[in-house]
Design a protein around this motif. Structure first.
Motif, PDB file in Angstrom:
ATOM      1  N   MET A  94      -8.741  -9.955   2.007  1.00  0.00           N
ATOM      2  CA  MET A  94      -9.697 -10.060   0.892  1.00  0.00           C
ATOM      3  C   MET A  94     -10.069 -11.502   0.574  1.00  0.00           C
ATOM      4  O   MET A  94     -11.043 -11.759  -0.125  1.00  0.00           O
ATOM      5  CB  MET A  94      -9.167  -9.347  -0.350  1.00  0.00           C
ATOM      6  CG  MET A  94      -7.996 -10.003  -0.998  1.00  0.00           C
ATOM      7  SD  MET A  94      -7.543  -9.169  -2.513  1.00  0.00           S
ATOM      8  CE  MET A  94      -5.868  -8.687  -2.149  1.00  0.00           C
ATOM      9  N   ARG A  95      -9.300 -12.451   1.106  1.00  0.00           N
ATOM     10  CA  ARG A  95      -9.617 -13.871   0.878  1.00  0.00           C
ATOM     11  C   ARG A  95     -10.717 -14.365   1.815  1.00  0.00           C
ATOM     12  O   ARG A  95     -11.259 -15.446   1.612  1.00  0.00           O
ATOM     13  CB  ARG A  95      -8.352 -14.716   1.066  1.00  0.00           C
ATOM     14  CG  ARG A  95      -7.339 -14.483  -0.031  1.00  0.00           C
ATOM     15  CD  ARG A  95      -5.997 -15.050   0.299  1.00  0.00           C
ATOM     16  NE  ARG A  95      -5.305 -14.240   1.289  1.00  0.00           N
ATOM     17  CZ  ARG A  95      -4.002 -14.311   1.552  1.00  0.00           C
ATOM     18  NH1 ARG A  95      -3.248 -15.159   0.896  1.00  0.00           N
ATOM     19  NH2 ARG A  95      -3.460 -13.532   2.461  1.00  0.00           N
ATOM     20  N   ALA A 111       0.841  -1.202   0.000  1.00  0.00           N
ATOM     21  CA  ALA A 111       0.000   0.000   0.000  1.00  0.00           C
ATOM     22  C   ALA A 111       0.873   1.248   0.000  1.00  0.00           C
ATOM     23  O   ALA A 111       0.601   2.206  -0.727  1.00  0.00           O
ATOM     24  CB  ALA A 111      -0.919  -0.020   1.215  1.00  0.00           C
ATOM     25  N   TYR A 163       2.751   1.698  -3.359  1.00  0.00           N
ATOM     26  CA  TYR A 163       1.809   2.193  -4.379  1.00  0.00           C
ATOM     27  C   TYR A 163       1.553   3.689  -4.149  1.00  0.00           C
ATOM     28  O   TYR A 163       1.494   4.477  -5.090  1.00  0.00           O
ATOM     29  CB  TYR A 163       0.527   1.372  -4.272  1.00  0.00           C
ATOM     30  CG  TYR A 163      -0.561   1.676  -5.271  1.00  0.00           C
ATOM     31  CD1 TYR A 163      -0.365   1.507  -6.634  1.00  0.00           C
ATOM     32  CD2 TYR A 163      -1.817   2.091  -4.833  1.00  0.00           C
ATOM     33  CE1 TYR A 163      -1.387   1.752  -7.533  1.00  0.00           C
ATOM     34  CE2 TYR A 163      -2.847   2.338  -5.722  1.00  0.00           C
ATOM     35  CZ  TYR A 163      -2.624   2.167  -7.079  1.00  0.00           C
ATOM     36  OH  TYR A 163      -3.645   2.404  -7.972  1.00  0.00           O
ATOM     37  N   ARG A 208      -6.164  -4.657   4.791  1.00  0.00           N
ATOM     38  CA  ARG A 208      -5.624  -5.211   6.035  1.00  0.00           C
ATOM     39  C   ARG A 208      -4.348  -4.491   6.449  1.00  0.00           C
ATOM     40  O   ARG A 208      -3.723  -4.867   7.439  1.00  0.00           O
ATOM     41  CB  ARG A 208      -5.366  -6.706   5.908  1.00  0.00           C
ATOM     42  CG  ARG A 208      -4.360  -7.032   4.849  1.00  0.00           C
ATOM     43  CD  ARG A 208      -3.923  -8.460   4.899  1.00  0.00           C
ATOM     44  NE  ARG A 208      -2.825  -8.641   3.969  1.00  0.00           N
ATOM     45  CZ  ARG A 208      -2.219  -9.777   3.748  1.00  0.00           C
ATOM     46  NH1 ARG A 208      -2.605 -10.849   4.380  1.00  0.00           N
ATOM     47  NH2 ARG A 208      -1.226  -9.852   2.897  1.00  0.00           N
ATOM     48  N   ASP A 209      -3.943  -3.463   5.689  1.00  0.00           N
ATOM     49  CA  ASP A 209      -2.733  -2.727   6.026  1.00  0.00           C
ATOM     50  C   ASP A 209      -3.073  -1.686   7.101  1.00  0.00           C
ATOM     51  O   ASP A 209      -3.983  -0.872   6.907  1.00  0.00           O
ATOM     52  CB  ASP A 209      -2.197  -2.030   4.766  1.00  0.00           C
ATOM     53  CG  ASP A 209      -0.854  -1.380   5.015  1.00  0.00           C
ATOM     54  OD1 ASP A 209      -0.756  -0.557   5.942  1.00  0.00           O
ATOM     55  OD2 ASP A 209       0.104  -1.681   4.282  1.00  0.00           O
ATOM     56  N   SER A 259      -8.418  -1.683  -0.876  1.00  0.00           N
ATOM     57  CA  SER A 259      -8.745  -0.319  -1.327  1.00  0.00           C
ATOM     58  C   SER A 259      -7.528   0.580  -1.434  1.00  0.00           C
ATOM     59  O   SER A 259      -7.530   1.536  -2.202  1.00  0.00           O
ATOM     60  CB  SER A 259      -9.769   0.307  -0.388  1.00  0.00           C
ATOM     61  OG  SER A 259      -9.372   0.118   0.949  1.00  0.00           O
ATOM     62  N   VAL A 317      -3.415   1.923   5.957  1.00  0.00           N
ATOM     63  CA  VAL A 317      -4.606   2.137   5.121  1.00  0.00           C
ATOM     64  C   VAL A 317      -5.834   2.268   6.020  1.00  0.00           C
ATOM     65  O   VAL A 317      -6.673   3.165   5.841  1.00  0.00           O
ATOM     66  CB  VAL A 317      -4.809   0.953   4.142  1.00  0.00           C
ATOM     67  CG1 VAL A 317      -6.154   1.057   3.424  1.00  0.00           C
ATOM     68  CG2 VAL A 317      -3.676   0.876   3.125  1.00  0.00           C
TER      69      VAL A 317
HETATM   70  C1  LIG Z   1      -1.691  -1.771  -5.282  1.00  0.00           C
HETATM   71  S1  LIG Z   1      -2.786  -1.371  -3.970  1.00  0.00           S
HETATM   72  C2  LIG Z   1      -4.286  -1.165  -4.893  1.00  0.00           C
HETATM   73  C3  LIG Z   1      -5.177  -0.111  -4.323  1.00  0.00           C
HETATM   74  C4  LIG Z   1      -6.472   0.166  -5.098  1.00  0.00           C
HETATM   75  N1  LIG Z   1      -7.261  -1.046  -5.280  1.00  0.00           N
HETATM   76  C5  LIG Z   1      -6.203   0.795  -6.434  1.00  0.00           C
HETATM   77  O1  LIG Z   1      -6.338   0.086  -7.442  1.00  0.00           O
HETATM   78  O2  LIG Z   1      -5.867   1.973  -6.497  1.00  0.00           O
HETATM   79  C6  LIG Z   1      -3.014  -2.992  -3.215  1.00  0.00           C
HETATM   80  C7  LIG Z   1      -3.814  -2.926  -1.898  1.00  0.00           C
HETATM   81  O3  LIG Z   1      -4.219  -4.260  -1.557  1.00  0.00           O
HETATM   82  C8  LIG Z   1      -4.063  -4.423  -0.166  1.00  0.00           C
HETATM   83  N2  LIG Z   1      -3.924  -5.863   0.113  1.00  0.00           N
HETATM   84  C9  LIG Z   1      -2.906  -6.691  -0.255  1.00  0.00           C
HETATM   85  N3  LIG Z   1      -3.141  -7.954   0.146  1.00  0.00           N
HETATM   86  C10 LIG Z   1      -4.347  -7.912   0.792  1.00  0.00           C
HETATM   87  C11 LIG Z   1      -5.143  -8.905   1.418  1.00  0.00           C
HETATM   88  N4  LIG Z   1      -4.770 -10.186   1.452  1.00  0.00           N
HETATM   89  N5  LIG Z   1      -6.325  -8.515   1.954  1.00  0.00           N
HETATM   90  C12 LIG Z   1      -6.733  -7.216   1.913  1.00  0.00           C
HETATM   91  N6  LIG Z   1      -6.021  -6.229   1.331  1.00  0.00           N
HETATM   92  C13 LIG Z   1      -4.836  -6.583   0.769  1.00  0.00           C
HETATM   93  C14 LIG Z   1      -2.819  -3.633   0.184  1.00  0.00           C
HETATM   94  O4  LIG Z   1      -2.775  -3.308   1.562  1.00  0.00           O
HETATM   95  C15 LIG Z   1      -2.999  -2.415  -0.709  1.00  0.00           C
HETATM   96  O5  LIG Z   1      -3.699  -1.415  -0.035  1.00  0.00           O
END
Ligand SMILES: C[S@@+](CC[C@H](N)C(=O)[O-])C[C@H]1O[C@@H](n2cnc3c(N)ncnc32)[C@H](O)[C@@H]1O
Length: 277
Positions: free
Chosen positions: A133-134, A20, A23, A108-109, A82, A112
């Motif tokens: 998210m799983r 996060a 990004y 989960r971060d 998100s 965030v």
């Molecule tokens: C590259 S960012 C994408 C953010 C947004 N969806 C966008 O497209 O602008 C990836 C996000 O996924 C979250 N993330 C990664 N693995 C995750 C998981 N297993 N469960 C929930 N969130 C997760 C990270 O914390 C991060 O905020």
């Protein structure tokens, strides 16, 4: 947090890069640490186009949300992974067109969640929930999801630039299984619901290997894989894919035609599309 409860600062590991925060740096944000910036510097050595890719993805997210509200009557969103709030988050784009739109943000971060609760949890129609998210059942069964996401109202689940964060586990935590489980829950809410899916893909095996190694190593295993197009196509098996099909997100219903050449990263792309269930 209930009123009167003591607020505790989230435990943020500033020494281990987080997806996060990386990004956020690629998008020009300030919610990142030295470790994130060092990992981004290594990433840029392999894929110099990463900031362009991140901006392309964010522009796609805004475009797709706008399109789903305006043209498909979507009123409810579940935004998996998100990310850190930036300009024009999902609820802002959606509620500008329809103030009644509801958005559940899932991440989960800890950083965030901390920022999300002040910036994204902005009105009665939005909520930020802490979940992996799983954990589909936990997400759909969460009190905030049950409060905001109602059966019979057009709903979209977003998996935008997140499935590459999940490794192939070969069990019910596998990204393809998570997609199917979420689709099943959306179908229970009513017909015609939608899923937006895109993730990092490269046609170059060296780019896939090097980026995956860097990200898995930097995040201490909190990452998945850069995939091939056919692997992403498999997520959509059995779904009806809306026009223009599965594409580089830059080509998903662009607002200006054609998108400028300098917006096309040569090494990799965010690739995917929108499915109607
Ligand atoms: C590259 S960012 C994408 C953010 C947004 N969806 C966008 O497209 O602008 C990836 C996000 O996924 C979250 N993330 C990664 N693995 C995750 C998981 N297993 N469960 C929930 N969130 C997760 C990270 O914390 C991060 O905020």
């Amino acid at each position: 947090m209930a009123r009167g409860e003591k607020w505790e600062a989230p435990a943020i590991d500033v020494h281990t890069p987080s997806v996060a925060r990386m990004y956020d740096w690629l998008l020009g944000g300030v919610e990142n640490y030295l470790s994130d910036r060092a990992a981004c510097a290594k990433l840029l050595e392999i894929v110099p186009s990463s900031p362009t890719l991140a901006r392309n993805n964010r522009a796609f997210l805004r475009r797709v949300v706008k399109t789903l509200v305006r043209d498909y009557g979507v009123e409810q969103f579940i935004d998996h992974g998100s990310g850190l709030p930036t300009q024009e988050n999902v609820h802002q784009v959606a509620q500008r067109l329809n103030p009644a739109c509801r958005v559940v943000y899932v991440d989960r971060d800890p950083i965030v969640l901390a920022h999300g609760r002040t910036t994204l949890d902005e009105n009665a129609n939005t909520a930020v929930i802490e979940a992996d998210m799983r954990d589909t059942e936990e997400i759909f069964g969460h009190p905030d999801t049950e409060r905001l996401i109602k059966r019979g109202r057009r709903t979209a689940a977003l998996f935008v630039s997140v499935l590459h964060c999940l490794p192939d586990s070969g069990d019910d935590r596998d990204p393809a299984v998570v997609v199917r489980r979420t689709a099943a829950r959306l179908r229970e809410l009513g017909p015609g619901n939608l899923m937006v899916i895109c993730q990092l893909v490269s046609d170059d095996p060296e780019v896939r290997r090097k980026v995956t190694e860097l990200m898995v190593g930097s995040t201490h295993g909190n990452w998945g894989r850069v995939r091939r197009r056919d692997e992403v196509r498999a997520y959509f098996a059995g779904f009806t894919v809306l026009d223009p099909g599965l594409v580089d997100v830059v080509d998903w219903r662009p607002e200006t035609a054609p998108p400028p050449v300098d917006r096309r990263p040569p090494e990799w792309v965010e690739w995917g599309g929108v499915a109607r269930l």
